[in-house]
Structure formats: C-alpha cells, structure tokens
Design a protein around this motif. Sequence first.
Motif, PDB file in Angstrom:
ATOM      1  N   TRP A  79       3.678   2.159  -0.170  1.00 48.50           N
ATOM      2  CA  TRP A  79       4.216   1.149  -1.107  1.00 48.50           C
ATOM      3  C   TRP A  79       3.398  -0.137  -1.037  1.00 48.50           C
ATOM      4  CZ3 TRP A  79       6.841  -3.645  -0.481  1.00 48.50           C
ATOM      5  CH2 TRP A  79       7.444  -4.139  -1.651  1.00 48.50           C
ATOM      6  N   ARG A  80       3.085  -0.580   0.190  1.00 47.68           N
ATOM      7  CA  ARG A  80       2.309  -1.827   0.339  1.00 47.68           C
ATOM      8  C   ARG A  80       0.927  -1.689  -0.286  1.00 47.68           C
ATOM      9  NH1 ARG A  80       5.179  -5.853   1.837  1.00 47.68           N
ATOM     10  NH2 ARG A  80       6.879  -5.334   3.228  1.00 47.68           N
ATOM     11  N   ALA A  81       0.324  -0.495  -0.159  1.00 46.85           N
ATOM     12  CA  ALA A  81      -1.040  -0.295  -0.659  1.00 46.85           C
ATOM     13  C   ALA A  81      -1.073   0.048  -2.140  1.00 46.85           C
ATOM     14  CB  ALA A  81      -1.722   0.812   0.144  1.00 46.85           C
ATOM     15  N   GLY A  82       0.080   0.441  -2.711  1.00 47.37           N
ATOM     16  CA  GLY A  82       0.090   0.898  -4.102  1.00 47.37           C
ATOM     17  C   GLY A  82      -0.637   2.217  -4.270  1.00 47.37           C
ATOM     18  N   GLY A 127       3.367   9.617   1.684  1.00 44.33           N
ATOM     19  CA  GLY A 127       4.196   9.180   0.573  1.00 44.33           C
ATOM     20  C   GLY A 127       4.304  10.309  -0.452  1.00 44.33           C
ATOM     21  N   PHE A 128       5.269  10.196  -1.363  1.00 44.66           N
ATOM     22  CA  PHE A 128       5.437  11.178  -2.439  1.00 44.66           C
ATOM     23  C   PHE A 128       5.234  10.453  -3.771  1.00 44.66           C
ATOM     24  CE2 PHE A 128       7.438  13.267   1.054  1.00 44.66           C
ATOM     25  CZ  PHE A 128       7.390  14.627   0.799  1.00 44.66           C
ATOM     26  N   ALA A 129       4.483  11.098  -4.688  1.00 42.53           N
ATOM     27  CA  ALA A 129       4.061  10.406  -5.908  1.00 42.53           C
ATOM     28  C   ALA A 129       5.236   9.936  -6.758  1.00 42.53           C
ATOM     29  CB  ALA A 129       3.157  11.335  -6.723  1.00 42.53           C
ATOM     30  N   LEU A 130       6.213  10.808  -6.979  1.00 44.05           N
ATOM     31  CA  LEU A 130       7.305  10.460  -7.901  1.00 44.05           C
ATOM     32  C   LEU A 130       8.094   9.257  -7.389  1.00 44.05           C
ATOM     33  CD1 LEU A 130       9.283  11.043 -10.287  1.00 44.05           C
ATOM     34  CD2 LEU A 130      10.502  12.571  -8.729  1.00 44.05           C
ATOM     35  N   THR A 131       8.504   9.331  -6.130  1.00 43.71           N
ATOM     36  CA  THR A 131       9.349   8.253  -5.613  1.00 43.71           C
ATOM     37  C   THR A 131       8.545   6.975  -5.423  1.00 43.71           C
ATOM     38  OG1 THR A 131       9.021   9.156  -3.394  1.00 43.71           O
ATOM     39  CG2 THR A 131      11.020   9.804  -4.541  1.00 43.71           C
ATOM     40  N   GLN A 132       7.276   7.092  -5.032  1.00 48.54           N
ATOM     41  CA  GLN A 132       6.452   5.890  -4.880  1.00 48.54           C
ATOM     42  C   GLN A 132       6.304   5.161  -6.210  1.00 48.54           C
ATOM     43  OE1 GLN A 132       4.961   4.174  -2.346  1.00 48.54           O
ATOM     44  NE2 GLN A 132       5.958   5.472  -0.818  1.00 48.54           N
ATOM     45  N   ALA A 133       6.184   5.907  -7.298  1.00 50.34           N
ATOM     46  CA  ALA A 133       6.024   5.261  -8.612  1.00 50.34           C
ATOM     47  C   ALA A 133       7.262   4.427  -8.938  1.00 50.34           C
ATOM     48  CB  ALA A 133       5.779   6.322  -9.687  1.00 50.34           C
ATOM     49  N   VAL A 134       8.449   4.960  -8.636  1.00 51.02           N
ATOM     50  CA  VAL A 134       9.686   4.217  -8.908  1.00 51.02           C
ATOM     51  C   VAL A 134       9.779   2.996  -7.990  1.00 51.02           C
ATOM     52  CG1 VAL A 134      12.209   4.334  -8.872  1.00 51.02           C
ATOM     53  CG2 VAL A 134      10.876   6.300  -9.696  1.00 51.02           C
TER      54      VAL A 134
END
Length: 326
Positions: free
Chosen positions: A220-223, A242-249
């Motif tokens: 999340w911090r790194a985007g 990380g997981f793509a879907l949840t990180q995007a939200v």
Amino acid sequence: MAPAELAPPTLRDVLDARRLLAAHLDPTPARTYAALDHATGARVVVKHENLQPTGAFKVRGALNLLLRLGPDERARGVTAFSTGNHAQAVAHAARTTDTPCTIVMPTDPNPTKADAVRDLGARLVLAGATFDDAREHAAALAADDGSRLVSAANEPLLVAGVATAYLELLERAPHLDVLVVPVGGGSGAAAACLVAHALAPDLEVVAVQSSGSPAAHDSWRAGDVLARANTSRAEGLATGTGFALTQAVLRAHLADFVLVDDHAIDRAAALYLTAARTVAEGAGAAALAAVLADPERFAGRRVGVVCSGGNASPAELRRVAAHLPG
Ligand SMILES: *Cc1c(COP(=O)(O)O)cnc(C)c1O
C-alpha cells in the motif's frame, strides 16, 4: 481473467450478498465495554466477528461465493489454500452447498483450525512451509482436477460477502470516527473501505498488519504489489504478498496503514479476555493493539475495532494468558 482485471464489488453487490446470507448467518454483535474505553482512552465499539459459527468473518465471503456457483461448477468442487480461517470458511460453505472441497494448509497448521476443517468434512492436504507455498500447491491441484480455486482475496464475491459485516456495523454504530481493520490478504479492509466510501464518507478506515508480515502494508505504501518476509505468529495477518484486487481498493480509499508487533497483539488479546470476556486470536486482536499503540491518535474518538476471529490455538492461549494481571 487476470486478477488485475477484476472489478471491486459495488454497494449493490454487498446488498445482494446480505439478502443471500440472511438465511445462513445471524448478524454479529457490536458491543461497547467500559473497561476497553478505560484502557484505550477512546470510545470503542467491538465488532464481534469472532462469534461467527466458524470463529471468523471469512465465512461471509465464502458463503456468498459458493451459494452463487452454478450446478456444473459446484459438481467440479472447490479448492482453497489458507492458514486456517479461509479454509474453515470455504469448508463450511462447501458443506452448506454440498460442494466437494479440498483445502491446502501449510504443513504446521494451527491445530484448532486444521481440526475444524476436517470436522467440516473437507479433504485436507498439508503442503508447503508457508501460506505462499500452500497457494502454489493448491493452484496446481485445481489445475489438475478442474475444481474452482478460491483465492483468499482476489475474489469480488468474497469481498462483497465480507462487506456485509460493515453494513451491520455502520447500522449499529453510524457515528464512528475511525474504523480499524486487520489485514492479511486485504478482503476485510477493502470491504470496509467500499462500505464506508458509499455510506459514511467521513469515516476514516485504518488498516493494521503485523510488523512480522508487512507485505500488504508495504504494498500500500509503495503503490505496488510487493512480496515481503512473512513471520508473524498471527495466521490471519501472515501473507507474503499483496493482492491486486484488494490493494487497488485500499489505494483508492484507505486513510492509513499501521504496523503492530506480535507482542503487542498478545497484550491486546489478553485485554479482550479481561475487559470483554471474549477470545480473540492474534489477527482478531490486532485492531485493538493498534488503538492501544497510539493513544494520542484515538483519544476521545469513536473507534470501531474489528475482532475478526477467535480461533486461537492452545499454545497461543497459554502465551496470551501470561499477560493476564495477577
Ligand atoms: C483472514 C483474517 C484476517 C485478515 O483478513 P484479510 O481479508 O485476509 O485481510 C484478519 N483476522 C482474521 C481472524 C482472519 O482470519
């Protein structure tokens, strides 16, 4: 479909999930405790997902997903990988829907969680040292037997099901200032963000992970979606990527993401025992640990904390008991 292409659920998907789940799950309590307010200096509302039939919130997502499988998909069965609570959730949903179910857990699982999976009638395969190894094994199994692989986080139906917890919470406690949510794969925090964004846009959603397993935090911090060391004892928080879907939200809506260490989590679990007479496993105690770790930030504010699970192993209960007073 590649995970990056998955669209997050909408509020409508969450309302659909609630209608579907109503026949299967009771709402969980949202409670206040004077002793917790005293210990934190905040006005705390505990969302008791540890009181779900499987002892954790994940059953909401698994039921929402499995109840929607078509007859052919159901007949081919489902495969899931998990350190425990996702496993129990999918096994419980598979039993409810008469779906054949294979669960892959790392080779040294929390025995409380492994026993629960067996009791629910799923086939249990122990493979890999960590969550991430178990994931690769499960993907290979599913590719082989044609079953539906149920990811722990890259699943919009799962996030929509989990989000029903936050509908319930915001109905019971509409004036929260902050909501603190523990993160492993990120389905819970993403669900909280989606519901808060739709219904309570001023509500600040803060995520928490263990410093022993900071992949979601660092992603999340790194985007970006990053891999990190994965050593937390708190199984629900212990993911290595990380997981793509949840990180995007989370990138779109999360206010902040903090880390707590595993000792602070044990102390919070002990406080749950004495102040709320409730059993939290490590991941379930992490949100309270984050509030205890930063009293200035939360002082006097109305803070929702998600007690996300209660499936503590016997060894964990003994360790937590060492923090009890007296
Ligand atoms: C899985 C789990 C979490 C983390 O949830 P994610 O949706 O994977 O981020 C937190 N607490 C408990 C008890 C869990 O089982």
